[in-house]
Design an enzyme around this catalytic site. Structure first.
Site, PDB file in Angstrom:
ATOM      1  N   SER A 148      11.395   5.432   5.162  1.00 35.67           N
ATOM      2  CA  SER A 148      12.392   5.523   4.087  1.00 35.67           C
ATOM      3  C   SER A 148      11.818   5.085   2.750  1.00 35.67           C
ATOM      4  CB  SER A 148      13.611   4.659   4.422  1.00 35.67           C
ATOM      5  OG  SER A 148      14.484   4.646   3.303  1.00 35.67           O
ATOM      6  N   HIS A 152      11.927   9.878   5.064  1.00 35.08           N
ATOM      7  CA  HIS A 152      13.384   9.702   4.983  1.00 35.08           C
ATOM      8  C   HIS A 152      13.787   9.506   3.526  1.00 35.08           C
ATOM      9  CE1 HIS A 152      17.320   8.510   6.724  1.00 35.08           C
ATOM     10  NE2 HIS A 152      17.372   7.616   5.746  1.00 35.08           N
ATOM     11  N   ASP A 177      16.907   8.917   0.969  1.00 30.65           N
ATOM     12  CA  ASP A 177      18.302   8.484   0.851  1.00 30.65           C
ATOM     13  C   ASP A 177      18.883   8.899  -0.487  1.00 30.65           C
ATOM     14  OD1 ASP A 177      18.755   6.794   3.268  1.00 30.65           O
ATOM     15  OD2 ASP A 177      17.010   5.736   2.479  1.00 30.65           O
ATOM     16  N   MET A 233      22.194   8.701  -2.791  1.00 34.13           N
ATOM     17  CA  MET A 233      23.447   7.944  -2.945  1.00 34.13           C
ATOM     18  C   MET A 233      24.104   8.311  -4.271  1.00 34.13           C
ATOM     19  SD  MET A 233      22.014   4.230  -1.881  1.00 34.13           S
ATOM     20  CE  MET A 233      20.984   3.974  -0.428  1.00 34.13           C
ATOM     21  N   HIS A 247      18.995  12.067   3.864  1.00 34.63           N
ATOM     22  CA  HIS A 247      20.194  11.345   4.304  1.00 34.63           C
ATOM     23  C   HIS A 247      21.159  11.285   3.122  1.00 34.63           C
ATOM     24  CE1 HIS A 247      21.912   7.140   5.642  1.00 34.63           C
ATOM     25  NE2 HIS A 247      22.817   8.089   5.708  1.00 34.63           N
ATOM     26  N   MET A 269      24.299  10.226   1.309  1.00 38.97           N
ATOM     27  CA  MET A 269      25.410   9.269   1.255  1.00 38.97           C
ATOM     28  C   MET A 269      26.225   9.637   0.031  1.00 38.97           C
ATOM     29  SD  MET A 269      23.240   5.938   2.391  1.00 38.97           S
ATOM     30  CE  MET A 269      21.689   6.781   2.097  1.00 38.97           C
ATOM     31  N   MET A 323      24.287   4.448  11.924  1.00 37.23           N
ATOM     32  CA  MET A 323      23.861   3.464  10.917  1.00 37.23           C
ATOM     33  C   MET A 323      23.885   2.073  11.535  1.00 37.23           C
ATOM     34  SD  MET A 323      22.921   4.946   8.140  1.00 37.23           S
ATOM     35  CE  MET A 323      22.666   3.424   7.203  1.00 37.23           C
ATOM     36  N   ASP A 375      19.134   3.642  11.499  1.00 42.55           N
ATOM     37  CA  ASP A 375      18.727   3.420  10.119  1.00 42.55           C
ATOM     38  C   ASP A 375      19.305   2.106   9.609  1.00 42.55           C
ATOM     39  OD1 ASP A 375      18.062   3.687   7.448  1.00 42.55           O
ATOM     40  OD2 ASP A 375      19.345   5.425   7.061  1.00 42.55           O
TER      41      ASP A 375
END
Ligand code: DX5
Ligand code: ZN
Length: 217
Positions: free
Chosen positions: A7, A32, A34, A36, A65, A67, A136, A174
């Protein structure tokens, strides 16, 4: 097969390119990423321009991923800039099947994620439609948090639900995963391990190699 997904949320962004090259060389399977939006989670991370610019430096699978609220709005954009796998949150949409279909429409792998407070059985209707579920193991939003111990039972429950339907679905985990707790997490039934702080704090190559060794056991 057990897979390591590094990540980059915990990377040093001044050296993002070289650190991605380093995890790639050391043997990480996935990168990975993320995303957001400051709505689904309190933080805002990074978006399309960053992902687009790092696409050129590695051939490793981009494990995105999301979010973000209402993820269907952006599937096409993430695919166009290089996502190979797109995971969205069950809690972020009214129509998970439409999101899964949208990801598959572009020939990409679909993942469905749940936060620590969401009952595991809520993923049951989607298990035969996705390539991966993400349990999660911390509250989404920040790197460097502590692994929630109740997650062990949640991983086992997800594995049982998948086996009950005789499916071949990856279980990703994760949050708060390090070299010293990953064995137990694998034993519970997870097979795609995300780690941010566990990779990017300290000696990056060494961390990746040590993870890979345990994952290969
Ligand atoms: C948190 C993110 C994670 C984060 C994990 O919302 O989904 O991917 O980078 O970081 P660590 O491994 O530091 O807990
Ligand atoms: Zn993540």
């Amino acid at each position: 097969m057990n897979i390591l997904s590094s990540s980059i949320l915990s990377a040093d962004f001044l050296r993002l390119g070289s650190q991605i090259e380093e995890v790639d060389k050391a043997g990480t399977h996935y990168i990975h990423i993320d995303v957001m939006d400051g709505m689904f989670v309190p933080s805002i991370s990074y978006g399309m321009p960053i992902i687009k610019s790092i696409r050129g430096i590695t051939d490793k699978l981009f494990d995105v991923h999301l979010m973000i609220v209402d993820p269907i709005r952006y599937i096409k954009d993430f695919v166009e800039i290089g996502a190979d796998s797109v995971t969205f949150h069950l809690e972020a949409t009214d129509d998970p099947v439409a999101v899964i279909d949208e990801i598959h429409k572009y020939g990409k792998r679909a993942g469905i994620a749940i936060k620590p407070g969401t009952p595991v059985e809520t993923i049951t209707p989607y298990l035969d439609k996705v390539e991966m579920v993400l349990i999660m193991t911390v509250e989404p939003g920040f790197g460097g948090q502590k692994f929630i111990p109740e997650s062990f039972d949640r991983i086992k429950e997800a594995r049982k639900l998948i086996e009950a339907q005789k499916l071949d679905v990856d279980i990703q985990v994760d949050g708060g995963i390090y070299i010293d707790n990953v064995k137990e997490i694998l034993k519970a039934g997870a097979n795609v391990i995300v780690s941010g702080s566990g990779i990017f704090r300290g000696d990056i190559s060494d961390n990746v190699k040590r993870f890979i060794e345990i994952l290969a056991e």
